[in-house]
Design an enzyme around this catalytic site. Structure first.
Site, PDB file in Angstrom:
ATOM      1  N   LYS A  37       2.583 -22.946 -49.976  1.00 14.40           N
ATOM      2  CA  LYS A  37       1.962 -23.532 -51.167  1.00 14.40           C
ATOM      3  C   LYS A  37       0.460 -23.275 -51.214  1.00 14.40           C
ATOM      4  O   LYS A  37      -0.076 -22.870 -52.256  1.00 14.40           O
ATOM      5  CB  LYS A  37       2.244 -25.035 -51.190  1.00 14.40           C
ATOM      6  CG  LYS A  37       1.573 -25.780 -52.320  1.00 14.40           C
ATOM      7  CD  LYS A  37       1.717 -27.276 -52.138  1.00 14.40           C
ATOM      8  CE  LYS A  37       0.974 -27.732 -50.891  1.00 14.40           C
ATOM      9  NZ  LYS A  37       0.977 -29.203 -50.747  1.00 14.40           N
ATOM     10  N   THR A  38      -0.227 -23.498 -50.085  1.00 14.50           N
ATOM     11  CA  THR A  38      -1.680 -23.318 -50.065  1.00 14.50           C
ATOM     12  C   THR A  38      -2.050 -21.871 -50.349  1.00 14.50           C
ATOM     13  O   THR A  38      -3.023 -21.596 -51.055  1.00 14.50           O
ATOM     14  CB  THR A  38      -2.252 -23.757 -48.705  1.00 14.50           C
ATOM     15  OG1 THR A  38      -1.875 -25.110 -48.450  1.00 14.50           O
ATOM     16  CG2 THR A  38      -3.765 -23.660 -48.691  1.00 14.50           C
ATOM     17  N   ASP A 218      -2.992 -30.242 -56.717  1.00 17.30           N
ATOM     18  CA  ASP A 218      -2.054 -30.131 -55.596  1.00 17.30           C
ATOM     19  C   ASP A 218      -1.443 -31.500 -55.300  1.00 17.30           C
ATOM     20  O   ASP A 218      -2.015 -32.534 -55.643  1.00 17.30           O
ATOM     21  CB  ASP A 218      -2.797 -29.605 -54.368  1.00 17.30           C
ATOM     22  CG  ASP A 218      -1.863 -29.219 -53.239  1.00 17.30           C
ATOM     23  OD1 ASP A 218      -0.646 -29.073 -53.483  1.00 17.30           O
ATOM     24  OD2 ASP A 218      -2.347 -29.060 -52.098  1.00 17.30           O
ATOM     25  N   GLU A 219      -0.285 -31.510 -54.650  1.00 16.59           N
ATOM     26  CA  GLU A 219       0.411 -32.748 -54.283  1.00 16.59           C
ATOM     27  C   GLU A 219       0.589 -33.648 -55.515  1.00 16.59           C
ATOM     28  O   GLU A 219       0.363 -34.856 -55.479  1.00 16.59           O
ATOM     29  CB  GLU A 219      -0.357 -33.504 -53.180  1.00 16.59           C
ATOM     30  CG  GLU A 219      -0.645 -32.692 -51.936  1.00 16.59           C
ATOM     31  CD  GLU A 219       0.591 -32.442 -51.083  1.00 16.59           C
ATOM     32  OE1 GLU A 219       1.704 -32.831 -51.491  1.00 16.59           O
ATOM     33  OE2 GLU A 219       0.439 -31.846 -49.998  1.00 16.59           O
ATOM     34  N   GLN A 249       8.807 -34.724 -51.294  1.00 17.33           N
ATOM     35  CA  GLN A 249       7.766 -35.171 -50.363  1.00 17.33           C
ATOM     36  C   GLN A 249       6.870 -36.252 -50.980  1.00 17.33           C
ATOM     37  O   GLN A 249       5.739 -36.445 -50.561  1.00 17.33           O
ATOM     38  CB  GLN A 249       6.925 -33.976 -49.909  1.00 17.33           C
ATOM     39  CG  GLN A 249       7.742 -32.929 -49.157  1.00 17.33           C
ATOM     40  CD  GLN A 249       6.891 -31.788 -48.640  1.00 17.33           C
ATOM     41  OE1 GLN A 249       6.070 -31.950 -47.749  1.00 17.33           O
ATOM     42  NE2 GLN A 249       7.084 -30.603 -49.206  1.00 17.33           N
ATOM     43  N   ARG A 596       7.788 -31.020 -40.512  1.00 18.71           N
ATOM     44  CA  ARG A 596       6.524 -30.667 -39.849  1.00 18.71           C
ATOM     45  C   ARG A 596       6.789 -29.791 -38.626  1.00 18.71           C
ATOM     46  O   ARG A 596       5.865 -29.184 -38.078  1.00 18.71           O
ATOM     47  CB  ARG A 596       5.773 -31.912 -39.360  1.00 18.71           C
ATOM     48  CG  ARG A 596       5.396 -32.956 -40.389  1.00 18.71           C
ATOM     49  CD  ARG A 596       4.663 -32.402 -41.562  1.00 18.71           C
ATOM     50  NE  ARG A 596       5.595 -32.110 -42.660  1.00 18.71           N
ATOM     51  CZ  ARG A 596       5.304 -31.358 -43.702  1.00 18.71           C
ATOM     52  NH1 ARG A 596       4.147 -30.772 -43.799  1.00 18.71           N
ATOM     53  NH2 ARG A 596       6.197 -31.165 -44.657  1.00 18.71           N
TER      54      ARG A 596
END
Length: 716
Positions: A37-38, A218-219, A249, A596
């Site tokens: 994503k980043t 983002d998020e 998430q 993670r």
């Protein structure tokens, strides 16, 4: 620019390229865990610049300062020019408000109050109103005020809505008055005042819309109502709004986050392009299969088919332990042995738990076996006494109206300016309208004599002496404070003086580094960064220590080896009843923890655990049975006797729970009153006898699981 375009698209999947190359119009990027994503966001920014978009017209909003810094650095590495505005929501709002603070009756040097500062103002408001601290604890009052703000409820609305709210309303009103007098904003007001500015100031609203022609958030699944309104307002004109996130998430409902913001994106923008990033680059096939099998049970989500080209990897390992000490010992031994063998880097190991209280046993186990570890709590450094003291001096240099800062350091180091004398100065300040720092030289008028007057005069002189250093940057300003107050000598009178002095040096170092990174930021910028630090911003990934943290802290991080402990009903999930909305969030939180892990994922639960001072038997989490059997390997003494969970025998469980709760004092749906949390609604009941508990949703603090014997609940 052709080279920059090529760099933006190199080594990208077709889905990533689609998201990067979309220029005009709304875009929703559904980014699965570990899907790069980043990379997509940073390359999209660089791509826009390569296509001729002015960097200053791009606003990218991230969830943490750490993410913002990484994003900014990656854009520059790609060859994108400086000028892109990359920051968190709070930092973005602070920057906008400093530009236009006068429109709301503030000056640009306003202070940002953290939760500790806000609590001190709440206490002052309660004292001003003659309210007893036992009537409602100040901490509880602060929570209620924050909840009201995030629900866009004014003091007048609270006043007419019930007894508990009626108690909060006048304190809320007085609290806001005190903040305004002190030229200060709390965390909530950074967002709310920006919403107010955009709603009421048409000229500014249009100016910002025209400036930020491209908006990236983002998020997006973790945005609350104020964040949603800010983003929607800024994007309204050009509609070049790229929202990136993953409903799977979304784990911050307790902070006011609304998953519907991302689920309903296509309703807000019917012409939006939707791109799904489904290739996972982080985890092994088995870890991904386990996590995907779990999250597929959720109903409120956007369907994605996560896949990976990574190796199959080992199975997810589930261990059953006797109790929390056995659980901690098992993890500590496993990590120690592998570190000694040289096949495990401790910085690539993490232990996740649901509640902070669980860390005690884990820490004990690690200390006993001399395993290096760190508890990840980024806020902790900035909450230490010596750090807050020195920052308070800086706040006064930047904002002389900051009464909370002055009250903190009035007698630090001791200068015999006692509480009674300070209160007289406070009264004079209120009567004259002058800042508290300015009336210190009017001791006679305030009715302060003797040592109190001398102490006030000494403090006033000191603050005056520090003024010339404001323009020399935060590092030099801090050095002058430490030197002129003889602060190091003051700390030598405390226990652990050496550690405290080291913290002072660390703060000066942080200020020095800030000046390198943000040469134009000055004292106000440094104070802003310090106030808005988040849990993981200061995580040192190069330190050779195992990281211990809550599942919420784990968001955005990754490790080779992950241990998730306490997989028990009442912990994971924290609620014990099948309330769909809460269970789905708990499942998402577990999913975040699982994803993670890069190479190994270890899960554990205990046969019995001591909580709230009582030891009781534990029931395995229902989530265990939702993990595909072929992806999980069970071990431990009780592995063979694991009883079925809710997933395999729901009818039997519901019937049993019903019989156990026939004589419960409350029923699902009842309104109840708690002495601290106020009014709430019973969402579910569980257990029996002395361990009977209720899950209650309180308007002010969200969902709480309470043991009825000790909760003090009464029907409202």
């Amino acid at each position: 620019m052709a080279d920059l375009i090529q760099a933006c698209l190199s080594h990208c999947t077709e889905a990533q390229k689609e998201a990067i190359q979309h220029v005009e119009g709304p875009l929703l990027v559904l980014a699965g865990a570990g899907s790069g994503k980043t990379r997509v966001i940073t390359r999209r920014i660089a791509y826009l610049i390569a296509k001729g978009v002015d960097p200053k017209s791009i606003l990218a909003i991230t969830f943490t300062n750490k993410a913002a810094g990484e994003m900014r650095e990656r854009v520059e590495q790609l060859g994108g020019t400086r000028g892109v505005w990359v920051a968190t929501f709070h930092a973005t709002c602070a920057r906008i408000l400093r530009m236009y603070a006068d429109r709301l009756g503030y000056s640009a040097d306003f202070s940002i109050y953290d939760t500790t500062d806000s609590l001190s103002v709440v206490k002052r408001a309660m004292k001003d109103l003659g309210m007893s601290m036992t009537e409602m604890p100040p901490g509880r009052m602060a929570q209620r005020i924050s909840a009201a703000k995030n629900a866009f409820r004014s003091p007048s609305e609270l006043e007419s809505s019930g007894f508990s709210d009626g108690l909060v309303a006048p304190v809320y009103q007085r609290y806001e008055e005190l903040l305004k007098r002190q030229n200060a904003l709390d965390f909530d007001n950074l967002l709310l005042k920006t919403v107010e500015l955009l709603a009421e100031q048409e000229e500014i609203r249009e100016r910002l819309r025209e400036r930020f022609r491209f908006l990236l958030v983002d998020e997006y699944q973790d945005t609350n109502r104020p964040r949603y309104l800010i983003a929607k307002t800024l994007a309204a004109k050009h509609r070049n709004f790229c929202a990136t996130g993953d409903p799977d998430q979304s784990i911050y409902a307790w902070r006011g986050a609304d998953i519907n913001n991302i689920l309903d994106f296509e309703k807000d923008y019917p012409d939006a392009r939707v791109v799904r990033l489904e290739q996972n680059y982080r985890s092994t096939k088995r870890i991904l299969k386990a996590a995907s099998g779990l999250i597929s049970r959720n109903l409120r989500r956007k369907e994605k088919a996560l896949w990976t080209e990574n190796v199959e990897g080992s199975q997810v390992r589930l261990r059953v332990c006797e109790d929390e000490s056995d659980e901690a010992r098992y993890i500590a031994e496993a990590v120690r042995d592998r570190i000694k063998a040289g096949d495990l880097d401790p910085s690539q190991v993490a232990v996740f738990y649901r509640t902070n209280a669980q860390s005690r046993a884990i820490e004990t186990g690690f200390r006993t076996l001399a395993v290096p570890y760190t508890v990840v709590q980024g806020l902790e450094f900035y909450q230490r006494k010596e750090v807050k003291d020195l920052l308070a001096y800086l706040r006064l240099q930047a904002n002389p109206s900051d009464a909370a800062a002055l009250e903190r350091i009035a007698n630090v180091p001791p200068r015999k300016l006692g509480a009674a004398s300070l209160n007289r100065f406070r009264v004079l300040s209120q009567e004259t309208g002058a800042p508290l720092s300015e009336v210190l030289t009017h001791a006679e008028e305030a009715g302060v004599r003797g040592v109190g007057a001398k102490g006030a005069a000494a403090l006033a002189r000191l603050l005056g002496e520090l003024i010339p250093f404001v323009d020399q940057g935060p590092a030099e300003a801090l050095r002058q404070v430490v030197q002129r107050t003889r602060y190091r000598e003051y700390l030598e009178g405390f226990d652990s003086a050496e550690d405290r002095i080291a913290n002072v040096e660390e703060l000066v170092t942080a200020a020095t580094l800030y000046e390198v990174e943000e040469p134009e930021g000055g004292i106000i910028g440094f104070l802003e960064r310090s106030a808005l630090v988040s849990d993981v911003d200061d995580l040192d990934t190069d330190a050779k220590r195992v990281s211990l943290m809550t599942l919420h802290c784990a968001k955005g991080l990754e490790f080779d080896v992950v241990f998730i402990v306490g997989l028990e009903e009442g912990l994971i999930p924290l609620s014990r009843e099948e309330v769909v909305e809460n269970l789905e969030e708990e499942r998402r939180l577990f999913f975040v923890g699982m994803t993670r892990a890069r190479k190994e994922l270890h899960l554990s639960y205990c046969s019995e655990r001591t909580r709230f001072g009582r030891t009781g038997f534990c029931k395995p989490s229902r989530f265990i049975e939702e993990i595909p059997a072929e992806a999980i390997e069970r071990a431990g003494k009780a592995a063979a006797s694991m009883e079925p969970t809710f997933a395999t025998a729901p009818k039997k469980r519901r019937k049993r729970a019903s019989s156990l709760l026939e004589d419960a004092p409350f029923r699902t749906g009842d309104l109840v009153e708690h002495p601290t949390f106020g009014t709430g609604k019973v969402l579910g009941l569980s257990g029996f006898g002395e361990m009977r508990s209720a899950m209650v949703h309180f308007r002010s603090v969200g969902v709480k699981q309470l043991v009825l014997k000790y909760a003090g609940l009464e029907k409202a």
